[in-house]
Design a protein around this motif. Structure first.
Motif, short mmCIF file in Angstrom:
data_model
loop_
_atom_site.label_atom_id
_atom_site.label_comp_id
_atom_site.label_asym_id
_atom_site.label_seq_id
_atom_site.Cartn_x
_atom_site.Cartn_y
_atom_site.Cartn_z
N UNK A 91 0.82 -1.21 0.00
CA UNK A 91 0.00 0.00 0.00
C UNK A 91 0.85 1.26 0.00
N UNK A 92 1.93 1.26 0.79
CA UNK A 92 2.77 2.45 0.87
C UNK A 92 3.40 2.77 -0.48
N UNK A 93 3.67 1.74 -1.29
CA UNK A 93 4.21 1.97 -2.62
C UNK A 93 3.22 2.73 -3.48
N UNK A 133 9.22 0.37 -11.17
CA UNK A 133 8.57 -0.84 -10.65
C UNK A 133 7.17 -0.98 -11.23
N UNK A 134 6.40 0.11 -11.19
CA UNK A 134 5.04 0.08 -11.73
C UNK A 134 5.05 -0.17 -13.23
N UNK A 208 11.75 -12.74 -8.42
CA UNK A 208 13.20 -12.58 -8.50
C UNK A 208 13.69 -11.32 -7.81
N UNK A 209 12.80 -10.34 -7.65
CA UNK A 209 13.20 -9.10 -6.97
C UNK A 209 13.38 -7.95 -7.95
N UNK A 210 12.84 -6.78 -7.59
CA UNK A 210 12.88 -5.62 -8.47
C UNK A 210 14.31 -5.14 -8.73
N UNK A 211 15.15 -5.19 -7.72
CA UNK A 211 16.52 -4.72 -7.91
C UNK A 211 17.27 -5.60 -8.89
N UNK A 318 12.51 -21.80 1.89
CA UNK A 318 13.52 -20.92 1.28
C UNK A 318 12.84 -19.75 0.57
N UNK A 319 11.79 -20.04 -0.19
CA UNK A 319 11.01 -18.98 -0.82
C UNK A 319 11.67 -18.35 -2.03
N UNK A 320 11.28 -17.10 -2.32
CA UNK A 320 11.81 -16.38 -3.47
C UNK A 320 12.92 -15.43 -3.07
N UNK A 321 13.17 -14.44 -3.90
CA UNK A 321 14.24 -13.48 -3.63
C UNK A 321 13.67 -12.21 -3.01
N UNK A 322 14.47 -11.49 -2.23
CA UNK A 322 13.99 -10.26 -1.58
C UNK A 322 13.73 -9.15 -2.59
N UNK A 323 12.81 -8.23 -2.19
CA UNK A 323 12.55 -7.08 -3.03
C UNK A 323 11.58 -7.34 -4.15
N UNK A 324 10.87 -8.47 -4.12
CA UNK A 324 9.88 -8.77 -5.14
C UNK A 324 8.54 -9.08 -4.50
N UNK A 325 7.73 -9.88 -5.18
CA UNK A 325 6.41 -10.21 -4.66
C UNK A 325 6.39 -11.55 -3.94
N UNK A 326 7.53 -12.22 -3.87
CA UNK A 326 7.59 -13.54 -3.26
C UNK A 326 7.74 -13.46 -1.74
#
Length: 464
Positions: A91-93, A133-134, A208-211, A318-326
């Motif tokens: 939401x803050x995004x 990002x958007x 995978x992460x936005x960065x 383990x999950x996905x990578x940071x900075x994404x939707x995972x």
């Protein structure tokens, strides 16, 4: 001098802002889903059911206690799609982008909250970063919707096929796992290549992460097509260490998970035993990728071998990578913990990766997050086992990590659990989405206790 937008929560820490923003969207979403205009005439869902679905949608999980297909009409499904999109990006995004677009500056506390929600450690040029990002999100979701449409429009007609395609694209990219097609997820489409490979691609791109996106796209823009072999080596060398680690772990988990799934399920007629070799491989890749926090299912997990369920549990953890939707622990966090353990066994002072030394503080944070995930998973699954002692613990653990890692796959268990266990599942989804560390920090007082960080004389304690 910066001028700041009036912010009623400006005095709150970024952790509290993140937690409250998600809670606010969940509450509003549950009220909207509870409206009669959101439901089909035959729906018998209670407010608790709508609240559970709202938590699952905003936390991009995919678990439900009442069928989406049998409960919500088109309007309700549109509400769900919006909740999934907001939950995926935060939401803050959305608020920050709106403020930046209308020419206002955003409070520093809100900027920190946005970067925290997206697991970014930089405030540099945040307006441009959010805009990218958007832009990339809607481009990728749009392409995904077009690919889905090539199958669903001929199958379901233009109007319904178009809506299903958009919903599926948003759900897959945000790693949510919801679909309005049936109560059996993707089992009915397990041998349709365009559906499977599109979902796989969207899940990987979202997780995978936005960065990582921006780092890779920057290298693509600088690629020297006149000397491709040299240019590939140069591009790989210039990638940031985080990108290399995230991509490396992603490829490793997908390849290893696919091989193990094929090894244990190859002859299992309940899952992939009767499929062609090509469909077996496609299903194995699909299942391995979806276990990295997406939640789509193309097999019945109750028919899978127990060892496969255990492998799924590890993959979800383990999950996905940071900075994404995972969700999940995150690939890089897991890698740092493993590298730290290896360095300790080899009695090395430093943990190094691609000719870079990882700071000790970062390693300590990774280990704390690792311990928090294990502790909360044990507590959550233990509570469910207490409330539903008749259920096999392997499936309770499977359901718990599915909720905590915001995956959303299920062994047909969630709707059958007691109300208390379903509350535990909701709590795990919420904590898993905002992050255990963020959750704990949000519960602490904003003022730091300066007298608590005192250094005394050192001492030795026996371990091992």
């Amino acid at each position: 001098m910066l001028s700041y937008v009036a912010n009623p929560v400006g005095h709150l820490s970024s952790a509290k802002i993140i937690a409250l923003s998600f809670a606010l969207v969940i509450f509003v979403g549950s009220l909207l889903l509870n409206l009669p205009i959101s439901q089909v005439a035959t729906s018998d869902a209670t407010y608790f059911d709508h609240l559970f679905i709202a938590v699952s949608a905003v936390c991009v999980t995919g678990l439900w206690v009442e069928s989406i297909y049998d409960t919500y009409n088109i309007f309700g499904q549109i509400i769900m799609m919006i909740l999934i999109q907001i939950g995926g990006l935060g939401l803050m995004t959305f608020i920050s982008v709106i403020y930046f677009k209308i020419g206002h500056n955003v409070r520093m506390s809100a900027q920190v909250a946005v970067t925290g929600a997206l697991n970014s450690n930089s405030l540099d040029n945040i307006s441009n970063w959010l805009g990218k990002i958007f832009k990339y999100t809607f481009i990728i979701e749009g392409i995904g919707a077009l690919l889905f449409a090539t199958f669903f429009i001929p199958e379901l007609g233009f109007a319904k096929g178009t809506f299903i395609s958009i919903f599926m694209a948003v759900s897959a990219f945000c790693n949510a796992g919801f679909d309005p097609l049936s109560n059996m997820s993707m089992i009915g489409y397990q041998t349709v290549p365009i559906i499977n490979w599109t979902i796989i691609s969207l899940i990987v791109l979202g997780g995978i992460g936005f960065s990582v996106w921006f780092d890779v796209t920057n290298q693509v823009k600088q690629f020297d097509w006149s000397r491709p072999r040299i240019a590939i080596k140069t591009a790989i060398r210039k990638l940031r260490p985080h990108t290399k680690l995230a991509l490396g772990m992603t490829v490793l988990i997908i390849c290893l998970g696919t091989i193990l799934f094929l090894a244990f399920e190859w002859q299992n007629e309940g899952t992939i035993g009767d499929m062609t070799v090509g469909n077996k491989i496609m299903t194995a890749v699909f299942q391995t990728v979806t276990m990295r926090t997406a939640g789509f299912a193309s097999i019945d997990y109750t028919l899978a071998h127990p060892v496969s369920i255990l492998i799924f549990i590890v993959t979800m953890f383990i999950g996905g990578s940071p900075g994404g939707t995972a969700g999940g622990l995150k690939t890089t966090t897991f890698a740092l913990v493993i590298m730290m353990a290896i360095a300790e066994v080899k009695q090395k002072e430093n943990v190094n990766f691609v000719k870079h030394t990882i700071p000790a503080q970062l390693l300590r944070q990774a280990f704390v997050i690792f311990l928090l995930y294990i502790a909360l998973l044990i507590i959550g699954s233990g509570l469910i086992l207490t409330f539903d002692p008749q259920v096999d613990y392997l499936y309770i653990l499977f359901e718990s990590i599915s909720a905590f890692a915001t995956v959303g796959v299920t062994a047909n268990l969630t709707p059958t659990l007691t109300l208390a266990s379903q509350v535990v599942i909701m709590s795990l989804m919420f904590i898993g989405r905002i992050g255990p560390m963020t959750m704990f920090i949000s519960l602490l007082p904003d003022k730091k206790d300066k007298t608590s960080d005192i250094q005394y004389t050192t001492t030795n304690i026996l371990i091992g």
